[in-house]
Design an enzyme around this catalytic site. Structure first.
Site: not given
Length: 337
Positions: A104, A143, A238
Site C-alpha cells: 500500500c 503481498k 481487485g
C-alpha cells in the site's frame, strides 16, 4: 469468533483466485456477497493495522461471518512483536491466513513505516514474518510490489523474496507495478506505473517452491486463466471483482477450480434477504450492505435501474430487503438475456 481455520491445503488451493484487500470496499458485507457468488475463491479483509488491534483494542475489526471461509486477514505494521500479537488475535478469531501488507503506497501508511515502504527493508519484513509465524499456526503470507521509487525491480525483488522465503513465507502475491511513494496518489499508483507481468513470471521460475500469485490490471476470468496456464500459482483481482463481481466470481468455481456451479446473481439477492434482516435487527442500515451489490448486474439489461433503485432506496430510514427485491423487477432472468 472461535472457529477452526480451513485447512492449509484448501487455503492454498483457494489462492488460485483471490479478491484483493481493498480499503473501504472489502468489508464483511462485501465478502459475504462475494462468497455467495463463489464458494472457492479466497477472500481478503481490508487492511487492518496491528496498532489498531494491539494498542487500540479495536477487535470489532476482526468481525466476519463463518460462511466467508476461506478468508484471510491482511495486517499492516512494521513492528515484529506487535504484528505477532495482531496475528495471534487474527488466528484466534479463526482467520485462515494472515497476510502482511507490503504494497500500500498511501501517505498514512508510509507515516507508519509500513505498506509499500517496507520494500526498502526486506530484513525487517523477514523479521516480521518470522515473528508472526512463531505466533500462529495458520499460514503467514506477504503481498508486495515489484519495487518502489527508483529501485530496480529486477534487483530488489529477488532479494526481497529470498528474505521472506528464508523467514518461512511460502506464499506471496506480487502487484506487478512499482509504487511511487512521492509524486503519485494511491489511485494513480494503481494505474500509472507500468505493469511488468514478465518479471513476476521470472520470479516464479527463480523461486519454484514458492506459491506466487499475480495482481494488477487483471479484469477478467479469461485473463486469470491465461496467467495460471502460463505457470503462476494464483491470480488476485481487485477493482474488477468489486465493480463486476458476477463477471469475475459467478463462474470462478467452475472455470478456475473445476468444481461447483455457476451462480445466478438473482439467486444471490434472494439469499441476501436473511443476512440483511439480521443486520437490520442488530441496528445496521441497508445501504451498508447494498453499496457492495451495485455491480451485481453490470453489463446486463436493467443494471442501471438496479443501481439507481438501490442507491436511492437503501439510504432511507427503515429501508429493508424489500428495496432489493423491488429493484430486481428491472432485471431479466438469465434465460431471457
Amino acid at each position: 469468533m472461535q472457529r477452526q481455520s480451513t485447512s492449509a491445503a484448501r487455503v492454498s488451493q483457494a489462492a488460485r483466485l483471490s479478491v484483493a484487500p481493498m480499503m473501504d470496499w472489502t468489508d464483511r458485507h462485501c465478502r459475504y456477497v462475494h462468497r455467495l457468488l463463489s464458494q472457492q475463491t479466497l477472500l481478503y479483509t481490508e487492511m487492518v493495522t496491528a496498532p489498531a488491534l494491539v494498542r487500540g483494542g479495536a477487535l470489532h475489526l476482526l468481525d466476519y461471518n463463518p460462511q466467508e471461509h476461506p478468508v484471510a486477514l491482511q495486517l499492516g505494521g512494521s513492528d515484529p512483536q506487535e504484528l505477532a500479537q495482531a496475528a495471534r488475535l487474527g488466528a484466534q478469531a479463526g482467520y485462515d491466513e494472515i497476510n502482511l501488507n507490503c504494497g500500500c503506497p498511501s501517505d498514512r501508511v508510509q507515516s507508519g513505516t509500513f505498506g509499500a515502504v517496507l520494500m526498502k527493508e526486506p530484513e525487517r519484513v523477514a523479521d516480521c514474518v518470522a515473528a508472526m509465524r512463531e505466533a500462529v499456526d495458520v499460514e503467514v503470507t506477504v503481498k508486495c510490489r515489484i519495487g518502489v521509487d527508483d529501485q530496480e525491480p529486477e534487483q530488489v525483488l529477488p532479494d526481497f523474496l529470498q528474505a521472506i522465503q528464508a523467514a518461512g513465507c511460502q506464499r506471496v502475491t506480487i502487484h506487478a507495478r512499482k509504487a511511487w511513494l512521492q509524486g503519485l496518489s494511491p489511485k494513480e499508483n494503481r494505474d500509472i506505473p507500468p505493469l511488468d507481468y514478465d518479471l513476476v513470471h521470472r520470479m516464479k521460475a527463480a523461486f519454484p517452491d514458492m506459491h506466487v500469485s499475480i495482481n494488477g490490471g487483471i479484469t477478467s476470468l479469461k485473463q486469470a486463466q491465461a496467467q495460471l496456464e502460463a505457470g503462476l500459482d494464483g491470480v488476485m483481482i481487485g477493482r474488477a471483482a468489486y465493480h463486476q463481481p458476477t463477471d469475475i466470481l459467478a463462474e470462478a468455481d467452475v472455470r478456475i477450480f473445476g468444481a461447483g456451479q455457476v451462480a445466478d446473481p438473482i439467486d444471490v439477492v434472494h439469499k441476501m434477504v436473511p443476512y440483511v434482516e439480521r443486520h437490520l435487527a442488530n441496528g445496521g442500515r441497508l445501504h451498508q450492505i447494498t453499496r457492495h451489490m451495485l455491480g451485481l448486474f453490470a453489463g446486463r439489461p436493467g443494471a442501471r435501474a438496479w443501481r439507481r433503485a438501490l442507491s436511492e432506496g437503501a439510504v432511507h430510514d427503515g429501508a429493508g430487503p424489500e428495496v432489493m427485491l423491488q429493484a430486481l423487477d428491472s432485471i431479466a432472468p438469465l434465460a431471457e438475456v
